[in-house]
Scaffold this motif. Structure first.
Motif: not given
Ligand code: FAD
Length: 342
Positions: A162-163, A171-172, A333-334, A340-341
């Motif tokens: 994943g992103g 997520a990492t 932000g994340y 994410r792009t």
């Protein structure tokens, strides 16, 4: 511990990893999916507000952002939205079309996750949770992984971890680290489909509108989205803002048409003729939620009856409504990005 060997090892039991696992399993390959989380597919569960927008019937390559726009063409040709819909229907999952082409589960995202896990089981793919990867090295004809559950080898290693969005869901940046380890180029990442934050003054002015939504047409960098905008206690969200965030760069301004279905300048001229005592705030209240109309009026400081407005004043008001320029302070932000792009 002994070394266990598989044809395929997939790191990440999210949507991508599970889909890959069942596909490889049905091709007759021995498959192991490993994930450091205690549960698989956590992001699937939260997707679509808990009802997973599992496909879009109108999806085309043009909907994908990529430095290489051709990349998704062959993938989409080989596996269409209809293929996934057929799978969903084979599992008897009830679904509904919300906006044009957007298919959601009627009940819960959990049905999609259960479907993928069932398919993995039928395909003979093993899913092993709470397993972290310590090292990966290339060996003859494949890869060797040192993991918390021992040494594993495989012919094909799939990185599906994943992103960067929503770190609280596991997520990492692990996938990017592995790519770098094997000499693959990694482009800079940024959060996509993410709400905007505002500078203090505008944030304060819009604060009373938190929770209010209205349809707008937002423009930035030659893209535009005509969908609702939602004011939140942090800034601007809603489909239009999430979509345009993928085209926005720090320092850019957004141009927001607050009344995309209306010819504001003509309306204000007509209103000045027919009801000269009317105010801009009253005009806005005919088209927008009342609280929104008042706040928008206050942001721009429009006062007095329209009879006191010259043609050039009306033109200015119309421009401010058709092209309200907002310079976001940044994005959330994340922490709250949907994707994410690159
Ligand atoms: C709030 C929200 C709503 C969304 N709604 C929708 C929607 O309705 N429709 C839609 O299509 N998309 C939606 N998305 C996007 C969608 O959820 C993701 O694009 C998709 O889940 C990504 O799948 P993935 O398998 O690539 O990654 P992930 O789902 O992130 O899976 C990656 C897996 O890898 C594991 N992992 C990470 N690092 C390691 C490591 N070092 N070792 C071992 N395992 C690791 C993680 O624990 C995770 O299980 C939404 C996203 C969010 C955040």
């Amino acid at each position: 511990m002994n070394t266990a060997s598989y044809d395929v090892i997939i790191i990440g039991a999210g949507a991508a990893g599970l889909m890959c696992a069942l596909t490889a399993g049905y091709r007759g390959r021995s498959v192991l999916v490993i994930d450091h989380a205690n549960k698989p597919g956590k992001k699937i569960l939260m997707s679509g507000g808990g009802r997973c927008n599992f496909t879009n019937l109108n999806s085309t390559p043009a909907n994908f952002l990529s430095d290489n726009p051709h990349y998704c063409i062959s993938a989409l040709k080989r596996y269409t939205p209809q293929h996934f819909l057929d799978l969903v229907e084979r599992h008897g999952i009830e679904h509904e079309e919300k906006a044009a082409g957007q298919l959601f589960c009627k009940d819960s995202s959990k049905e999609i996750l259960d479907m993928l896990l069932t398919e993995c089981e039928w395909a003979g793919a093993e899913v092993r949770l709470k397993t972290s990867v310590k090292t990966i090295s290339g060996v003859d004809h494949g890869y060797q992984l040192q993991t918390s559950s021992g040494t594993l080898t495989c012919e094909s290693l799939v990185i599906a971890c994943g992103g960067l969005s929503i770190p609280t869901m596991g997520a990492t940046g692990f996938g990017y680290d592995i790519a770098k380890q094997f000499g693959l180029a990694v482009l800079p990442t940024r959060a996509g489909l993410v709400p905007f934050t505002l500078h203090p003054e505008l944030k304060e002015q819009l604060a009373p509108l938190s929770g209010v939504s209205c349809p707008v047409d937002v423009h930035c960098n030659n893209e535009h989205f005509r969908e609702p905008m939602l004011v939140t206690h942090r800034g601007l969200s809603g489909p239009s803002m999430l979509q345009i965030s993928s085209f926005w760069h720090p320092g850019d301004s957004l141009s927001v048409n607050m009344l995309p279905a209306t010819n504001v300048e003509q309306d204000l001229h007509d209103l000045r003729n027919s009801k000269p005592q009317s105010t801009v705030a009253q005009y806005l209240a005919q088209h927008l939620p009342k609280r929104f109309a008042q706040a928008l009026n206050d942001v721009h400081g429009w006062a007095g009856p329209l009879q006191g407005y010259k043609n050039s004043d009306i033109e200015q008001v119309a421009r401010a409504l058709d092209q309200w320029t907002i310079k976001p302070a940044g994005t959330e932000g994340y922490r709250s990005a949907l994707f994410r792009t690159h």
